[in-house]
Design a protein around this motif. Structure first.
Motif, PDB file in Angstrom:
ATOM      1  N   ARG A 155     -12.220  -0.767 -17.113  1.00 32.78           N
ATOM      2  CA  ARG A 155     -12.061  -1.059 -15.683  1.00 32.78           C
ATOM      3  C   ARG A 155     -11.069  -2.201 -15.468  1.00 32.78           C
ATOM      4  NH1 ARG A 155     -14.480  -4.359 -11.831  1.00 32.78           N
ATOM      5  NH2 ARG A 155     -15.819  -5.305 -13.406  1.00 32.78           N
ATOM      6  N   ALA A 156     -11.158  -3.229 -16.316  1.00 35.49           N
ATOM      7  CA  ALA A 156     -10.206  -4.339 -16.199  1.00 35.49           C
ATOM      8  C   ALA A 156      -8.781  -3.878 -16.501  1.00 35.49           C
ATOM      9  CB  ALA A 156     -10.608  -5.469 -17.145  1.00 35.49           C
ATOM     10  N   GLY A 157      -8.637  -2.989 -17.492  1.00 36.18           N
ATOM     11  CA  GLY A 157      -7.313  -2.478 -17.814  1.00 36.18           C
ATOM     12  C   GLY A 157      -6.734  -1.648 -16.692  1.00 36.18           C
ATOM     13  N   ILE A 158      -7.546  -0.781 -16.102  1.00 35.75           N
ATOM     14  CA  ILE A 158      -7.066   0.051 -14.995  1.00 35.75           C
ATOM     15  C   ILE A 158      -6.723  -0.816 -13.793  1.00 35.75           C
ATOM     16  CG2 ILE A 158      -7.755   1.850 -13.362  1.00 35.75           C
ATOM     17  CD1 ILE A 158      -9.393   3.120 -15.571  1.00 35.75           C
ATOM     18  N   SER A 159      -7.528  -1.815 -13.519  1.00 37.49           N
ATOM     19  CA  SER A 159      -7.280  -2.688 -12.369  1.00 37.49           C
ATOM     20  C   SER A 159      -6.015  -3.521 -12.548  1.00 37.49           C
ATOM     21  CB  SER A 159      -8.479  -3.611 -12.143  1.00 37.49           C
ATOM     22  OG  SER A 159      -9.656  -2.859 -11.884  1.00 37.49           O
ATOM     23  N   SER A 160      -5.582  -3.716 -13.802  1.00 41.77           N
ATOM     24  CA  SER A 160      -4.376  -4.515 -14.042  1.00 41.77           C
ATOM     25  C   SER A 160      -3.094  -3.783 -13.672  1.00 41.77           C
ATOM     26  CB  SER A 160      -4.316  -4.936 -15.515  1.00 41.77           C
ATOM     27  OG  SER A 160      -4.103  -3.808 -16.353  1.00 41.77           O
ATOM     28  N   VAL A 161      -3.160  -2.461 -13.507  1.00 34.04           N
ATOM     29  CA  VAL A 161      -1.981  -1.674 -13.128  1.00 34.04           C
ATOM     30  C   VAL A 161      -1.787  -1.781 -11.626  1.00 34.04           C
ATOM     31  CG1 VAL A 161      -0.917   0.616 -13.166  1.00 34.04           C
ATOM     32  CG2 VAL A 161      -2.369  -0.126 -15.062  1.00 34.04           C
ATOM     33  N   ASP A 162      -0.571  -2.038 -11.213  1.00 34.46           N
ATOM     34  CA  ASP A 162      -0.274  -2.229  -9.798  1.00 34.46           C
ATOM     35  C   ASP A 162      -0.598  -0.976  -8.990  1.00 34.46           C
ATOM     36  OD1 ASP A 162       2.104  -2.175  -7.469  1.00 34.46           O
ATOM     37  OD2 ASP A 162       1.180  -4.135  -7.817  1.00 34.46           O
ATOM     38  N   ASP A 163      -1.218  -1.172  -7.830  1.00 32.14           N
ATOM     39  CA  ASP A 163      -1.589  -0.043  -6.980  1.00 32.14           C
ATOM     40  C   ASP A 163      -0.378   0.724  -6.480  1.00 32.14           C
ATOM     41  OD1 ASP A 163      -4.249  -0.663  -7.273  1.00 32.14           O
ATOM     42  OD2 ASP A 163      -4.341  -1.889  -5.453  1.00 32.14           O
ATOM     43  N   GLY A 164       0.776   0.059  -6.423  1.00 35.18           N
ATOM     44  CA  GLY A 164       1.976   0.744  -5.945  1.00 35.18           C
ATOM     45  C   GLY A 164       2.371   1.918  -6.818  1.00 35.18           C
ATOM     46  N   GLN A 165       2.086   1.835  -8.110  1.00 35.67           N
ATOM     47  CA  GLN A 165       2.438   2.941  -8.995  1.00 35.67           C
ATOM     48  C   GLN A 165       1.549   4.151  -8.737  1.00 35.67           C
ATOM     49  OE1 GLN A 165       3.491   2.095 -12.991  1.00 35.67           O
ATOM     50  NE2 GLN A 165       3.452  -0.119 -12.703  1.00 35.67           N
ATOM     51  N   THR A 166       0.275   3.892  -8.445  1.00 40.04           N
ATOM     52  CA  THR A 166      -0.615   4.999  -8.098  1.00 40.04           C
ATOM     53  C   THR A 166      -0.183   5.649  -6.791  1.00 40.04           C
ATOM     54  OG1 THR A 166      -2.424   3.830  -9.198  1.00 40.04           O
ATOM     55  CG2 THR A 166      -3.021   5.624  -7.715  1.00 40.04           C
ATOM     56  N   GLU A 167       0.208   4.826  -5.827  1.00 39.59           N
ATOM     57  CA  GLU A 167       0.668   5.374  -4.552  1.00 39.59           C
ATOM     58  C   GLU A 167       1.956   6.165  -4.735  1.00 39.59           C
ATOM     59  OE1 GLU A 167       1.038   1.994  -2.072  1.00 39.59           O
ATOM     60  OE2 GLU A 167      -1.127   1.584  -1.975  1.00 39.59           O
ATOM     61  N   ALA A 168       2.849   5.678  -5.601  1.00 40.67           N
ATOM     62  CA  ALA A 168       4.095   6.405  -5.846  1.00 40.67           C
ATOM     63  C   ALA A 168       3.827   7.745  -6.522  1.00 40.67           C
ATOM     64  CB  ALA A 168       5.020   5.558  -6.712  1.00 40.67           C
ATOM     65  N   GLY A 170       1.096   9.487  -6.197  1.00 41.68           N
ATOM     66  CA  GLY A 170       0.542  10.362  -5.180  1.00 41.68           C
ATOM     67  C   GLY A 170       1.611  10.902  -4.254  1.00 41.68           C
ATOM     68  N   ALA A 171       2.638  10.088  -3.940  1.00 39.30           N
ATOM     69  CA  ALA A 171       3.727  10.554  -3.091  1.00 39.30           C
ATOM     70  C   ALA A 171       4.541  11.652  -3.763  1.00 39.30           C
ATOM     71  CB  ALA A 171       4.628   9.376  -2.720  1.00 39.30           C
ATOM     72  N   LEU A 172       4.564  11.633  -5.094  1.00 42.15           N
ATOM     73  CA  LEU A 172       5.276  12.682  -5.831  1.00 42.15           C
ATOM     74  C   LEU A 172       4.443  13.947  -5.994  1.00 42.15           C
ATOM     75  CD1 LEU A 172       6.917  10.516  -8.636  1.00 42.15           C
ATOM     76  CD2 LEU A 172       8.044  11.529  -6.649  1.00 42.15           C
ATOM     77  N   GLY A 173       3.205  13.928  -5.507  1.00 40.49           N
ATOM     78  CA  GLY A 173       2.365  15.111  -5.559  1.00 40.49           C
ATOM     79  C   GLY A 173       1.460  15.192  -6.777  1.00 40.49           C
ATOM     80  N   MET A 174       1.350  14.121  -7.523  1.00 37.22           N
ATOM     81  CA  MET A 174       0.492  14.124  -8.702  1.00 37.22           C
ATOM     82  C   MET A 174      -0.964  13.965  -8.279  1.00 37.22           C
ATOM     83  SD  MET A 174       2.745  11.747 -11.308  1.00 37.22           S
ATOM     84  CE  MET A 174       1.634  12.034 -12.671  1.00 37.22           C
ATOM     85  N   THR A 175      -1.845  14.694  -8.927  1.00 36.69           N
ATOM     86  CA  THR A 175      -3.262  14.583  -8.639  1.00 36.69           C
ATOM     87  C   THR A 175      -3.803  13.270  -9.200  1.00 36.69           C
ATOM     88  OG1 THR A 175      -3.880  15.716 -10.677  1.00 36.69           O
ATOM     89  CG2 THR A 175      -3.497  17.100  -8.730  1.00 36.69           C
ATOM     90  N   ARG A 176      -5.034  12.912  -8.776  1.00 32.83           N
ATOM     91  CA  ARG A 176      -5.635  11.672  -9.268  1.00 32.83           C
ATOM     92  C   ARG A 176      -5.846  11.701 -10.776  1.00 32.83           C
ATOM     93  NH1 ARG A 176      -8.023   8.033  -5.844  1.00 32.83           N
ATOM     94  NH2 ARG A 176      -7.904   8.501  -3.619  1.00 32.83           N
ATOM     95  N   GLY A 177      -6.313  12.852 -11.285  1.00 33.07           N
ATOM     96  CA  GLY A 177      -6.528  12.962 -12.727  1.00 33.07           C
ATOM     97  C   GLY A 177      -5.239  12.847 -13.511  1.00 33.07           C
TER      98      GLY A 177
END
Length: 287
Positions: A155-168, A170-177
């Motif tokens: 959880r600490a490792g995942i939280s260390s990744v910037d949320d902007g990359q997840t949003e980017a 998602g904008a490219l159409g990638m699923t959460r998994g």
């Protein structure tokens, strides 16, 4: 400036180290002549292999369970997040020995368990004592306990990744998994790997706790031998040597993996620093 305190402290440490080495060499009660033969005794080697297998299997359960629990903790679903939080609270808040004894005596609580329709008939019924053997109880106790700690590390490792990359992503159409597998976890590995290596080394030594449920591993084998011949100290030395060898090898591999996942600007400690706590060479002064 002369640092008199450093020289005095260093001299005291060297004196204590010399006394310790001298005691190891001249004290006849260590019985070093017996350490060599027992070091490669067939029973000791079998116990060592059991310890290594139990370590690897328990860590596999812990890592897989930890990743699942970490994803659940970060889920927007309050049921999943709450269930994972209760799991981590329960398994981190109770002693591991208690959990091992509980799994070994699960048959006293549930004599049988089966598969069927919830709140309805059971199609297949199993005897709990036969299914949850001592070996399975050891794996469940160590693995499920480790999953609670690995969940916080992941959880600490995942939280260390910037949320902007997840949003980017998602904008490219990638699923959460797919975002988790391709974007988040590879970057989180830099934070996850070091404590995971420490957990692996700790698990190697924690396996000795299965003695409370009668499972045979390296420490138990040594105890069984010296209970017959009363050679307590030599067999404890043999056990300590094998643990030191295994932890040293794991420390070296941990260093290699850390250097692979670390950023190029970050200097990871070498195997000498990792095992003995000091560095070779001069320290670079800060500007």
């Amino acid at each position: 400036m002369r640092h008199v305190g450093r020289w005095i402290g260093g001299a005291i440490v060297l004196l204590l180290a010399a006394l310790a080495v001298r005691s190891l060499i001249v004290n006849p009660n260590f019985q070093w002549q017996l350490v060599g033969p027992y070091l490669f005794d067939t029973r000791i080697i079998e116990g060592l292999l059991t310890t290594l297998w139990l370590t690897v299997a328990s860590m596999a359960i812990g890592i897989v369970g930890g990743v699942i629990l970490a994803v659940m903790r970060l889920s927007a679903n309050p049921v999943l997040s709450g269930a994972a939080g209760i799991y981590v609270w329960l398994f981190r808040g109770t002693p591991l020995i208690t959990q091992l004894i509980f799994w070994a005596n699960l048959g006293a609580l549930f004599p049988t368990f089966g598969l069927g329709i919830p709140f309805g008939p059971e199609f297949v019924t199993f005897n709990t004592t036969q299914v949850i053997s001592i070996q399975v109880a050891a794996l469940l106790g160590l693995g499920l306990n480790e999953a609670a700690y690995m969940a916080e590390i992941v959880r600490a490792g995942i939280s260390s990744v910037d949320d902007g990359q997840t949003e980017a992503a998602g904008a490219l159409g990638m699923t959460r998994g797919k975002t988790l597998r391709r974007i988040v976890l590879p970057q989180a590995m830099r934070v996850i790997i070091p404590p995971t290596g420490n957990q692996l080394i700790s698990m190697l030594k924690t396996t000795s706790l299965v003695v409370v449920i009668g499972y045979t591993e390296l420490t138990v084998v040594a105890q069984q031998i010296y209970a017959q011949n009363y050679r307590v100290i030599p067999l404890l030395v043999v056990t300590a040597i094998w643990y030191l060898v295994c932890t040293s090898v794991l420390s070296v591999f941990q260093g290699f993996i850390e250097r692979k996942y670390s950023q190029s600007t970050i200097q990871t400690p070498g195997w000498v620093s990792r095992m003995f706590g000091f560095r070779l060479g001069r320290r670079k002064e800060q500007p």
